[in-house]
Design an enzyme around this catalytic site. Sequence first.
Site, PDB file in Angstrom:
ATOM      1  N   ASP A 356      47.668  36.333  40.268  1.00 58.27           N
ATOM      2  CA  ASP A 356      47.028  35.716  41.417  1.00 58.27           C
ATOM      3  C   ASP A 356      46.004  34.671  40.956  1.00 58.27           C
ATOM      4  O   ASP A 356      45.222  34.922  40.026  1.00 58.27           O
ATOM      5  CB  ASP A 356      46.339  36.808  42.242  1.00 58.27           C
ATOM      6  CG  ASP A 356      45.617  36.279  43.455  1.00 58.27           C
ATOM      7  OD1 ASP A 356      46.289  35.707  44.331  1.00 58.27           O
ATOM      8  OD2 ASP A 356      44.384  36.441  43.525  1.00 58.27           O
ATOM      9  N   GLU A 392      50.522  32.046  39.674  1.00 51.71           N
ATOM     10  CA  GLU A 392      50.253  31.326  40.913  1.00 51.71           C
ATOM     11  C   GLU A 392      49.390  30.140  40.481  1.00 51.71           C
ATOM     12  O   GLU A 392      48.203  30.300  40.192  1.00 51.71           O
ATOM     13  CB  GLU A 392      49.504  32.200  41.918  1.00 51.71           C
ATOM     14  CG  GLU A 392      49.261  31.471  43.228  1.00 51.71           C
ATOM     15  CD  GLU A 392      48.424  32.270  44.215  1.00 51.71           C
ATOM     16  OE1 GLU A 392      48.684  32.170  45.426  1.00 51.71           O
ATOM     17  OE2 GLU A 392      47.499  32.980  43.771  1.00 51.71           O
TER      18      GLU A 392
END
Length: 705
Positions: A356, A392
């Site tokens: 993330d 990401e």
Amino acid sequence: MPKLRVRSGRPYPLGATWDGRGVNFALHSGAARAVQLCVFDDTGTHEIQRLEMTRHGRGAVWYGYVPDLQPGARYAWRVEGPTEPAAGQRCNKHKLLLDPYARSIVGEPQWSSAHYGYLPGEEAEEGYEGLNCSIEDSAAVMPKCEVVNDAFDWGDSTPPNTPWDRTVFYEVHVKGFTKQHPGVPEALRGTYAGLASPAAIDHLKQLGVTAVELLPVQAFFDDHRLVDLGLRNYWGYNSIGFFAPAARYAADQSTGGPVREFKQMVRALHEAGLEVILDVVYNHTAEGNHLGPTLSFKGIDHYTYYRLSPPDRRYNFDFTGTGNTLDTTVPVVNRLIVDSLRYWVTEMGVDGFRFDLAVTLGRGKVDFSHDSAFFHAIALDPVVSQVKLIAEPWDLGPDGYRVGGFPKPWAEWNGTYRDTVRSFWCQKEGALNTLAQRMWGSSDLYEHAGRTPNASVNLVTVHDGFTLHDLVSYNGKHNEANGEDNRDGESHNRSWNCGAEGDTCDEVVLVQRERLKRNLLATLLLSQGTPLLLGGDEMGRTQRGNNNGYCQDNEISWFDWRMTPERSRLLDFTRRLVWLRRELPLLRLPRWFRADEGDGVNEVRWRLPDGSEATAAHWTDAGFRAVAALMCSADDDALGAAVLLILNGGDDPADFVLPEVNGRAWFPRIDTSTRTGFPVADGQPLEGSARCAGRALFLLTQPRV
């Protein structure tokens, strides 16, 4: 329990390590003047004893060995040290602290003023510094850590080690996937065991995906604010324990149950040939900003673990939008992350990670660098460097959109792919040459760094945003249930003007929507690169227009397994796409196509409807909306016969002359213009030409010899 005693232990490994005779405890804190291990009874409510830890010389690791302590023992830390917010330190011996290396965390915080290191109401004062620290003890309202026995019988289970070119990711939430599944025993719905159940695995196997990418399952907490609103942190991007599986997803709540059940899930998925990828959140924690609770790192060594504002260390430096950012320029933080990753691979059996806000992890003092300390730490680890690593590639910091900027062997969520595909099919704005570039692996983003098309993790929808059904069914977001007056989430839907929203509209609109879904799914699963399918999109899952369901642990987010004719058709269509991708190696090459080189090896040739070659002038023409990609290879045995993929973004149908290749017939396989997505002449060869309807995709293949 008899009175415990502490002996000289070992400074490593960090955390609690049971050796069959007792437990070694070790905690890293450069700020501490004293460290106490607090041991609790089996319920975690009564503190039995506090044991003083020692350190060697002026070292930063506090440790001790407790004989006779067994797995299941509940514990936590207290750290005495400086409470000097202006200097970046927030130690408070009155706050019970979770072990950053805890392998099991039991319970949830019972939110109260005791969790905060400052006096209630002080945060509202102008110029707040938190110098008047709270002496309210938090032990009664804090979860506890649990000593774990790592032994587990993996049987004959081995990781599938699926090659990248055969990988299809399926992003899914552990609870939401099975919470309403009628084929999963009720007691197991919404749990690790539920995901490992025959009914759940059967869906995944029939669909043909190769890896489940799980939304965060490392221990996390529901935010105080959400609890006050009667909501929960459903997605889980609020980590507090990087080694512990979230206990809320375990049907087995006995001692060590969540850890065992997670391993049992991995074993079952591996036995079914499915890899397990974890969405991991190492960029921030649940402790928030300077006004957030003191749960672990903040009280252990705030200055070391977090990025602090250079002008004023009272405040956290925030690249993540969550209030704090872990400082990966500090070796002990990178060690924590790598130790955690290695643990999930070696002890918990997982096959890879999606990071993330990975740009945050790769930042130096401010700027992102593919040569950062974090990437070096990953690359040097002999275990972690060998599993699937997916970034990401953005965050909220300066120059935070870094698609294409990560080093080998990292793959990336390709947000540029998503935006291009949506623009072409949904908004009727995108150029055909841009779509083609994305569908053929985004060489402009990845080839220059020596990476392959597989580095592009292609996506159209993910958990963060609209589902596929909602993308084509709503003009705007409907996040009213989130309690923020619909201000949260992406501000609008960059899709198409769909007229009436939801499912109450005329037949013409419904038919258009279903075709759009088929176009988007077909583009995703027939593109070069690595596809990621949002769980539920294969059967039209809806969140009723909510594009930010992070706090909706209810029917808004859970899968609805009831089948309508439309949902059944979409599921069958998606299955065919996935299996076609597996069948046709030319759709998933692990190397770049070489266009029009004439050597017959891994070629892609672009054809106009009349059979002639598309030229540079065509690609730069804004009105150029229909083209066929002829893919072929001299290595017929390995890669199969030719593939013809027709893209028509115009409103009118286009008749394409079928090329002569090796004297073989062309068989239609996919036609997104039909209600099923299967061609009218399914299974029958076409002669001479193929008609591709307006705003549709048509796929033909030749049989093997």
